[in-house]
Motif scaffolding. Structure first.
Motif, PDB file in Angstrom:
ATOM      1  N   ILE A 141       0.856  -1.179   0.000  1.00 38.43           N
ATOM      2  CA  ILE A 141       0.000   0.000   0.000  1.00 38.43           C
ATOM      3  C   ILE A 141       0.893   1.232   0.000  1.00 38.43           C
ATOM      4  N   ASN A 142       0.360   2.365  -0.468  1.00 38.08           N
ATOM      5  CA  ASN A 142       1.153   3.592  -0.577  1.00 38.08           C
ATOM      6  C   ASN A 142       1.163   4.400   0.709  1.00 38.08           C
ATOM      7  N   LEU A 143       0.018   4.439   1.394  1.00 36.23           N
ATOM      8  CA  LEU A 143      -0.159   5.278   2.580  1.00 36.23           C
ATOM      9  C   LEU A 143      -0.966   4.501   3.606  1.00 36.23           C
ATOM     10  N   ALA A 144      -0.794   4.855   4.873  1.00 34.45           N
ATOM     11  CA  ALA A 144      -1.598   4.224   5.923  1.00 34.45           C
ATOM     12  C   ALA A 144      -1.830   5.213   7.055  1.00 34.45           C
ATOM     13  N   VAL A 145      -3.052   5.224   7.553  1.00 32.45           N
ATOM     14  CA  VAL A 145      -3.366   5.980   8.763  1.00 32.45           C
ATOM     15  C   VAL A 145      -3.147   5.040   9.950  1.00 32.45           C
TER      16      VAL A 145
END
Length: 309
Positions: A141-145
């Motif tokens: 994945i590119n981004l994660a919260v």
């Protein structure tokens, strides 16, 4: 090892058989079989179990499949980064959200992306925080919260909001009778329904309790937000969560959300990216928009219990 072999292998696993993968890839099945055999010979392991019903991953195949997916995604991102325009970013971006955050952030973010960057395809994945961190580290994945637990040093992290955790119970529960708040000790003395330790909210509750000389006990563990809410409404117990996942139930009067004090519990929500994998223009644009949307939600009072940091 060639990229096409990785694409072939992933397609075979995704479609469950060599024949279906061959049709999708527009490759003759004998050629596909040969490429798979060469890949297994190079790796020195069997990747797939073959049967009349199709194929299944071996243990080695399961590991290789995850790495193959990550490699193919990074290649696609590299290709997109070369051709993308900074002014009109386009392409696919995958953002991971924890279960307890998605109700607050997912829909406003999707709306903002469609309005601001119509040529970006945003793929949202909802997972437990431990799984999201692993996927981000592997490049799937590119981004994660995520939540700042002091162990995010391997990521580049941008603070989004400070989110208050509250005592959530059925509206007619004794703890809610005539009260707007309760102490952490009183909250822990009730029957609590909480996610497991692999969820970001649980370690925060446990660490705050330990610091106050308290402890959880007799916890009912439920990892699904939907099932957890059903258990609360069935009178099985209460929980400690942010308000966002239960906002609809609170607004219609089915649940109450009481503030916790002595001490209060809060968590810092952060947006994380890999330190080792560069962001495409599209991913960088989504990253900036996540920050803006989170701050706008706080300013408008739509993210209950959260404040900008």
């Amino acid at each position: 090892m060639e990229l096409r072999q990785l694409r072939y292998f992933v397609a075979i696993v995704d479609h469950g058989s060599l024949s279906r993968a061959a049709l999708v890839l527009h490759v003759a099945q004998p050629a596909l079989t040969q490429q798979l055999r060469q890949l297994e010979e190079e790796l020195g392991v069997q990747l797939l179990h073959r049967s009349a019903q199709g194929v299944l991953n071996t243990d080695a195949g399961k590991v290789f499949y995850e790495h193959a997916q990550a490699i193919l995604k990074q290649v696609a991102d590299a290709q997109a980064a070369v051709v993308q325009s900074a002014e009109r970013p386009s392409g696919s971006v995958t953002l991971g959200l924890p279960h307890s955050i998605s109700d607050a952030l997912a829909l406003p973010l999707l709306t903002a992306i469609r309005q601001r960057y119509p040529e970006i395809t945003l793929q949202l994945t909802e997972e437990i925080t431990g799984s999201l961190a692993e996927q981000l580290r592997a490049g799937r994945i590119n981004l994660a919260v995520l939540f700042d637990d002091g162990q995010l040093g391997s990521f580049a992290a941008t603070p989004l909001v400070e989110e208050e955790l509250r005592f959530i119970c059925r509206a007619d529960a004794p703890a809610a009778d005539g009260h707007d708040s309760l102490t952490l000790r009183d909250a822990l003395d009730t029957t609590l329904i909480l996610p497991g330790l692999q969820h970001g909210v649980r370690p925060r509750i446990e660490s705050t309790a330990r610091a106050a000389g308290l402890a959880t006990h007799g916890v009912i563990e439920i990892n699904s937000i939907a099932i957890l809410k059903s258990a609360i409404l069935a009178g099985m117990g209460a929980t400690i969560l942010p308000v966002a996942p239960v906002q609809a139930e609170v607004e219609r009067g089915a649940m109450r959300a009481l503030a916790i004090h002595d001490p209060a519990i809060a968590r810092t929500v952060v947006l994380c990216t890999s330190r080792n994998i560069p962001l495409t223009n599209a991913a960088a644009a989504v990253s900036r928009l996540v920050v803006q949307v989170a701050h706008d939600l706080c300013a408008a009072g739509h993210w209950i219990g959260a404040r900008k940091v």
